[in-house]
Design an enzyme around this catalytic site. Structure first.
Site, PDB file in Angstrom:
ATOM      1  N   GLY A 140      -9.572   8.096   2.009  1.00 20.09           N
ATOM      2  CA  GLY A 140      -9.232   9.218   1.754  1.00 20.09           C
ATOM      3  C   GLY A 140     -10.245  10.216   1.539  1.00 20.09           C
ATOM      4  O   GLY A 140     -10.305  11.251   1.919  1.00 20.09           O
ATOM      5  N   ARG A 148      -6.905   9.575  -9.454  1.00 17.43           N
ATOM      6  CA  ARG A 148      -7.417   9.700  -8.315  1.00 17.43           C
ATOM      7  C   ARG A 148      -6.368  10.104  -7.229  1.00 17.43           C
ATOM      8  O   ARG A 148      -5.366   9.450  -7.048  1.00 17.43           O
ATOM      9  CB  ARG A 148      -8.118   8.570  -7.793  1.00 17.43           C
ATOM     10  CG  ARG A 148      -8.954   8.588  -6.333  1.00 17.43           C
ATOM     11  CD  ARG A 148      -7.931   8.245  -5.277  1.00 17.43           C
ATOM     12  NE  ARG A 148      -8.604   8.071  -4.019  1.00 17.43           N
ATOM     13  CZ  ARG A 148      -8.072   7.525  -2.835  1.00 17.43           C
ATOM     14  NH1 ARG A 148      -6.704   7.430  -2.612  1.00 17.43           N
ATOM     15  NH2 ARG A 148      -8.683   7.438  -1.494  1.00 17.43           N
ATOM     16  N   VAL A 149      -6.518  11.210  -6.407  1.00 16.59           N
ATOM     17  CA  VAL A 149      -5.595  11.520  -5.480  1.00 16.59           C
ATOM     18  C   VAL A 149      -6.432  11.453  -4.038  1.00 16.59           C
ATOM     19  O   VAL A 149      -7.553  11.772  -3.948  1.00 16.59           O
ATOM     20  CB  VAL A 149      -5.301  12.807  -5.617  1.00 16.59           C
ATOM     21  CG1 VAL A 149      -4.374  13.566  -4.456  1.00 16.59           C
ATOM     22  CG2 VAL A 149      -4.296  12.998  -6.856  1.00 16.59           C
ATOM     23  N   GLY A 150      -5.821  10.902  -3.017  1.00 17.14           N
ATOM     24  CA  GLY A 150      -6.308  10.678  -1.625  1.00 17.14           C
ATOM     25  C   GLY A 150      -6.139  11.833  -0.856  1.00 17.14           C
ATOM     26  O   GLY A 150      -5.873  12.800  -1.299  1.00 17.14           O
ATOM     27  N   ASP A 151      -6.502  11.524   0.494  1.00 16.78           N
ATOM     28  CA  ASP A 151      -6.069  12.385   1.613  1.00 16.78           C
ATOM     29  C   ASP A 151      -4.484  12.765   1.795  1.00 16.78           C
ATOM     30  O   ASP A 151      -4.363  13.766   2.299  1.00 16.78           O
ATOM     31  CB  ASP A 151      -6.722  12.097   2.853  1.00 16.78           C
ATOM     32  CG  ASP A 151      -6.401  10.678   3.373  1.00 16.78           C
ATOM     33  OD1 ASP A 151      -6.068   9.826   2.540  1.00 16.78           O
ATOM     34  OD2 ASP A 151      -6.180  10.519   4.605  1.00 16.78           O
ATOM     35  N   SER A 186       0.913  -1.239   0.086  1.00 16.38           N
ATOM     36  CA  SER A 186      -0.026  -0.159   0.005  1.00 16.38           C
ATOM     37  C   SER A 186       1.026   1.251   0.014  1.00 16.38           C
ATOM     38  O   SER A 186       0.330   2.302   0.125  1.00 16.38           O
ATOM     39  CB  SER A 186      -0.852   0.000   1.377  1.00 16.38           C
ATOM     40  OG  SER A 186      -0.030  -0.308   2.440  1.00 16.38           O
ATOM     41  N   THR A 214       1.793   6.951   0.253  1.00 15.20           N
ATOM     42  CA  THR A 214       0.996   5.896   0.143  1.00 15.20           C
ATOM     43  C   THR A 214       1.136   5.595  -1.545  1.00 15.20           C
ATOM     44  O   THR A 214       1.139   6.562  -2.305  1.00 15.20           O
ATOM     45  CB  THR A 214      -0.406   6.296   0.714  1.00 15.20           C
ATOM     46  OG1 THR A 214      -1.463   5.201   0.501  1.00 15.20           O
ATOM     47  CG2 THR A 214      -0.986   7.306  -0.159  1.00 15.20           C
ATOM     48  N   THR A 254      -1.637   3.200   4.266  1.00 18.41           N
ATOM     49  CA  THR A 254      -0.697   4.322   4.272  1.00 18.41           C
ATOM     50  C   THR A 254      -0.165   4.478   5.604  1.00 18.41           C
ATOM     51  O   THR A 254      -0.464   4.181   6.587  1.00 18.41           O
ATOM     52  CB  THR A 254      -1.860   5.515   4.335  1.00 18.41           C
ATOM     53  OG1 THR A 254      -2.485   5.663   3.131  1.00 18.41           O
ATOM     54  CG2 THR A 254      -0.917   6.862   4.513  1.00 18.41           C
ATOM     55  N   GLY A 277      -6.971   5.362   5.975  1.00 20.52           N
ATOM     56  CA  GLY A 277      -8.374   4.829   5.698  1.00 20.52           C
ATOM     57  C   GLY A 277      -8.804   5.616   4.233  1.00 20.52           C
ATOM     58  O   GLY A 277      -7.944   5.837   3.622  1.00 20.52           O
TER      59      GLY A 277
HETATM   60  N1  ASP Z   1      -5.898   7.039   2.871  1.00 23.61           N
HETATM   61  C1  ASP Z   1      -5.325   6.465   1.725  1.00 23.61           C
HETATM   62  C2  ASP Z   1      -6.185   6.864   0.518  1.00 23.61           C
HETATM   63  O1  ASP Z   1      -7.097   6.999   0.734  1.00 23.61           O
HETATM   64  C3  ASP Z   1      -5.476   5.043   1.795  1.00 23.61           C
HETATM   65  C4  ASP Z   1      -5.013   4.542   3.154  1.00 23.61           C
HETATM   66  O2  ASP Z   1      -4.657   4.941   4.141  1.00 23.61           O
HETATM   67  O3  ASP Z   1      -5.134   3.098   3.196  1.00 23.61           O
HETATM   68  O4  ASP Z   1      -5.309   7.059  -0.633  1.00 23.61           O
END
Ligand code: ASP
Length: 336
Positions: A244, A218-221, A88, A208, A190, A242
């Protein structure tokens, strides 16, 4: 809400050190509790998930060598990025639905300076590129091709990050191509790391490969300052793992820090934000697969964490108790 729970940590990482500073080395078996330890001594390093343990150790050793918080965070996070077994983060990370490994990372220091990269492909250490953004550019965030070009200009090497194992997993997924973000399935998502040094100064970072099988682009948090990571050197820092999208919708990490500013402990602040995320998502389409977890630390070195669902854990390293895994409280199980 679950009760307080304890667990025994069995992993070992080297021997217990002799000096106070080096005593962060992992202890063989220790019963741990989730409550922030009021007597804890700085420095403290806290990282999400099991792979946080090895990352903490590297970060601790870097700090012990007299290097900066930024160097400690970068060195620690690079351990997870380089490990193909961590599916991940970085090299070996699970790809998007087009089979491309795309990476997000950010880093922030005690002066509120920060650097971030998102949707970066082909560079094994996005956290190092994020640090270069902080140190060498007038910007906070670079994305996609621009981030890649910047990395190459700084001497980073382009390489294939898709390992045969991750490619196989992607091909299996392709058979049904059913899109659902894969979060928190194998306890190694992450990596987010927070550090308080012996003077009470904060540094933090996140890195991550994001949600597996995400849409391309796609971009996460995790690279978003305020969502996946935030710190204010007057108060403390927080970081997320988690789904994002849920963390971005609620400016999660920034809110945890603001609650600590108002006097909440790290544990309390994380819990309040997880409750808020739950309330905003309980009727949302994301709810069936929603997991979010936060870690937080304040300037005094107190730390805490909380997650929406069971399964979240984090690694903590300090001179008094060594480097160990802890399981924070959570709101509900996956069956609830
Ligand atoms: N927060 C990350 C994302 O949404 C994924 C993760 O923490 O597992 O990209």
């Amino acid at each position: 809400m679950s009760g307080r729970r304890k667990f025994i940590k069995t992993a070992a990482l080297g021997s217990v050190g002799l000096s106070t500073f080096s005593a962060c080395a992992t202890q063989a078996a220790e019963v741990l509790k989730t409550t922030a330890d009021k007597t804890i001594k700085k420095p403290v390093i806290i990282s999400t998930w099991n792979h946080g343990l090895a990352a903490n150790q590297a970060a601790w050793d870097t700090l012990k060598n007299g290097e900066s918080g930024l160097s400690a965070i970068e060195t620690g996070l690079k351990i997870s990025e380089a490990d193909p077994k961590v599916r991940s983060v970085g090299y070996g990370g699970l790809p998007d639905r087009e089979g491309k490994v795309t990476l997000d990372a950010c880093i922030m220091d005690k002066n509120s300076d920060c650097g971030s990269v998102s949707f970066l492909q082909g560079i094994k250490h996005p956290i190092s590129v994020a640090r270069k953004v902080l140190e060498k550019t007038p910007h906070v965030m670079l994305t996609g091709k621009g981030a890649l070009n910047f990395a190459l200009s700084q001497g980073f090497k382009e390489e294939n990050l898709l390992t045969p194992e991750s490619e196989k997993a992607w091909k299996n997924w392709l058979e049904k191509s059913k899109y659902q973000p894969v979060i928190n399935i194998e306890n190694h998502d992450t990596i987010s790391m927070l550090l308080v040094d012996s003077d009470g100064n904060l540094t933090g970072g996140c890195t991550t490969s994001g949600a597996a099988w995400k849409m391309h682009g796609r971009v996460g948090d995790s690279p978003i300052i305020g969502a996946g990571l935030f710190l204010d050197n007057e108060v403390g820092g927080a970081a997320a793992t988690g789904l994002g999208e849920a963390v971005i919708r609620t400016a999660g990490s920034a809110m945890v820090v603001e609650l600590m500013r108002q006097g909440k402990s790290p544990n309390e602040a994380c819990k309040i934000i997880v409750e808020r995320i739950y309330n905003k998502h309980k009727n949302h389409k994301d709810m069936p697969h929603l997991q979010v977890g936060f870690i937080a630390v304040n300037k005094q070195g107190e730390y805490g964490g909380y997650s929406l669902r069971s399964g979240f854990n984090f690694a903590v390293c300090d001179a008094k108790n060594g480097n160990r895994m802890e399981k924070p409280d959570f709101k509900m199980t996956w069956k609830d």
